[in-house]
Enzyme design. Structure first.
Site, mmCIF file in Angstrom:
data_model
loop_
_atom_site.group_PDB
_atom_site.id
_atom_site.type_symbol
_atom_site.label_atom_id
_atom_site.label_comp_id
_atom_site.label_asym_id
_atom_site.label_seq_id
_atom_site.Cartn_x
_atom_site.Cartn_y
_atom_site.Cartn_z
ATOM 1 N N LEU A 110 0.646 -1.573 -0.093
ATOM 2 C CA LEU A 110 -0.129 -0.087 0.477
ATOM 3 C C LEU A 110 0.422 0.993 0.012
ATOM 4 O O LEU A 110 0.303 2.534 -0.163
ATOM 5 C CB LEU A 110 -1.167 0.395 0.598
ATOM 6 C CG LEU A 110 -2.030 -0.969 1.303
ATOM 7 C CD1 LEU A 110 -2.605 -0.886 2.633
ATOM 8 C CD2 LEU A 110 -2.895 -0.370 0.050
ATOM 9 N N HIS A 143 6.449 -9.955 5.183
ATOM 10 C CA HIS A 143 6.503 -8.289 4.522
ATOM 11 C C HIS A 143 5.905 -7.155 5.511
ATOM 12 O O HIS A 143 6.195 -6.182 5.019
ATOM 13 C CB HIS A 143 5.175 -8.681 3.351
ATOM 14 C CG HIS A 143 5.128 -7.114 2.649
ATOM 15 N ND1 HIS A 143 5.844 -6.549 1.335
ATOM 16 C CD2 HIS A 143 4.587 -6.075 3.289
ATOM 17 C CE1 HIS A 143 4.871 -5.460 1.013
ATOM 18 N NE2 HIS A 143 4.156 -4.787 2.467
ATOM 19 N N HIS A 181 7.746 -4.201 7.665
ATOM 20 C CA HIS A 181 7.666 -2.658 7.598
ATOM 21 C C HIS A 181 8.294 -1.972 9.304
ATOM 22 O O HIS A 181 8.602 -0.845 9.305
ATOM 23 C CB HIS A 181 6.077 -2.351 7.167
ATOM 24 C CG HIS A 181 5.787 -2.506 6.126
ATOM 25 N ND1 HIS A 181 6.225 -1.302 5.627
ATOM 26 C CD2 HIS A 181 5.331 -2.997 5.734
ATOM 27 C CE1 HIS A 181 5.936 -1.352 4.279
ATOM 28 N NE2 HIS A 181 4.896 -2.830 3.936
HETATM 29 NI NI NI Z 1 3.557 -3.559 2.301
#
Ligand code: NI
Length: 168
Positions: A92, A133, A137
């Site tokens: 995103l 994933h 972050h």
């Molecule tokens: Ni991401």
């Protein structure tokens, strides 16, 4: 409440998150807002880092009907499979960009859930990839950092151009 998402190459995306101290009212509100933001953006995962909150908190929903939210607070990887595979990923924070990243096929993660209970989450397939994933972050790592410097630079330029056009 919808929260603004940070876009690559915002340097704030490289902040290392600190542990959540308590699953209190503030964190509950944050979880609800992150879930709403993720569903609205049609994402399958969102890390607090992406909304500029640098605490170890992730929301995920990889279900077809978008009705199976998973909340991981202070997640710790406790096991991963030996096998890794290359799969296409998006993010995103890097809209419109998809590229191959190698991830473990399966992982086990210890995390606190939204009611404050510690649980072991065993994941494989898409969920396992998503957890890896999102945990990246929290360490300040965006998936494009796995790509070649050439590709990454191209993505960086494309993103900056799109952000400039957005402002105009
Ligand atoms: Ni991401």
């Amino acid at each position: 409440m919808l929260l603004p998402i940070l876009y690559y190459p915002d340097p704030k995306l490289h902040t290392v998150a600190k542990p959540v101290v308590a699953v209190d009212k503030r964190v509950q509100t944050l979880i609800a807002d992150m879930l709403q933001t993720m569903y609205e953006a049609k994402g399958i995962g969102l890390a607090a880092t992406q909304i500029d909150v640098h605490e170890r908190l992730i929301v995920i929903d990889v279900s077809e009907d978008r009705a199976a939210p998973l909340v991981l607070i202070n997640p710790e990887l406790v096991w991963h499979s030996a096998e890794k595979h290359l799969n296409e990923e998006g993010c995103l924070s890097v809209p419109g960009i998809y590229d191959g990243v190698e991830r473990f096929d399966a992982v086990k993660v210890n995390a606190i859930d939204r009611v404050g209970q510690i649980r072991l989450v065993e994941a494989e397939g898409l969920l396992a990839k998503c957890i890896q994933h999102e945990m990246d972050h929290l360490l300040g790592k965006v998936f494009v950092e796995y790509l070649s410097p050439l590709k990454r630079n191209r993505i960086r330029k494309k993103m900056l151009k799109a952000q400039r056009e957005e402002r105009e």
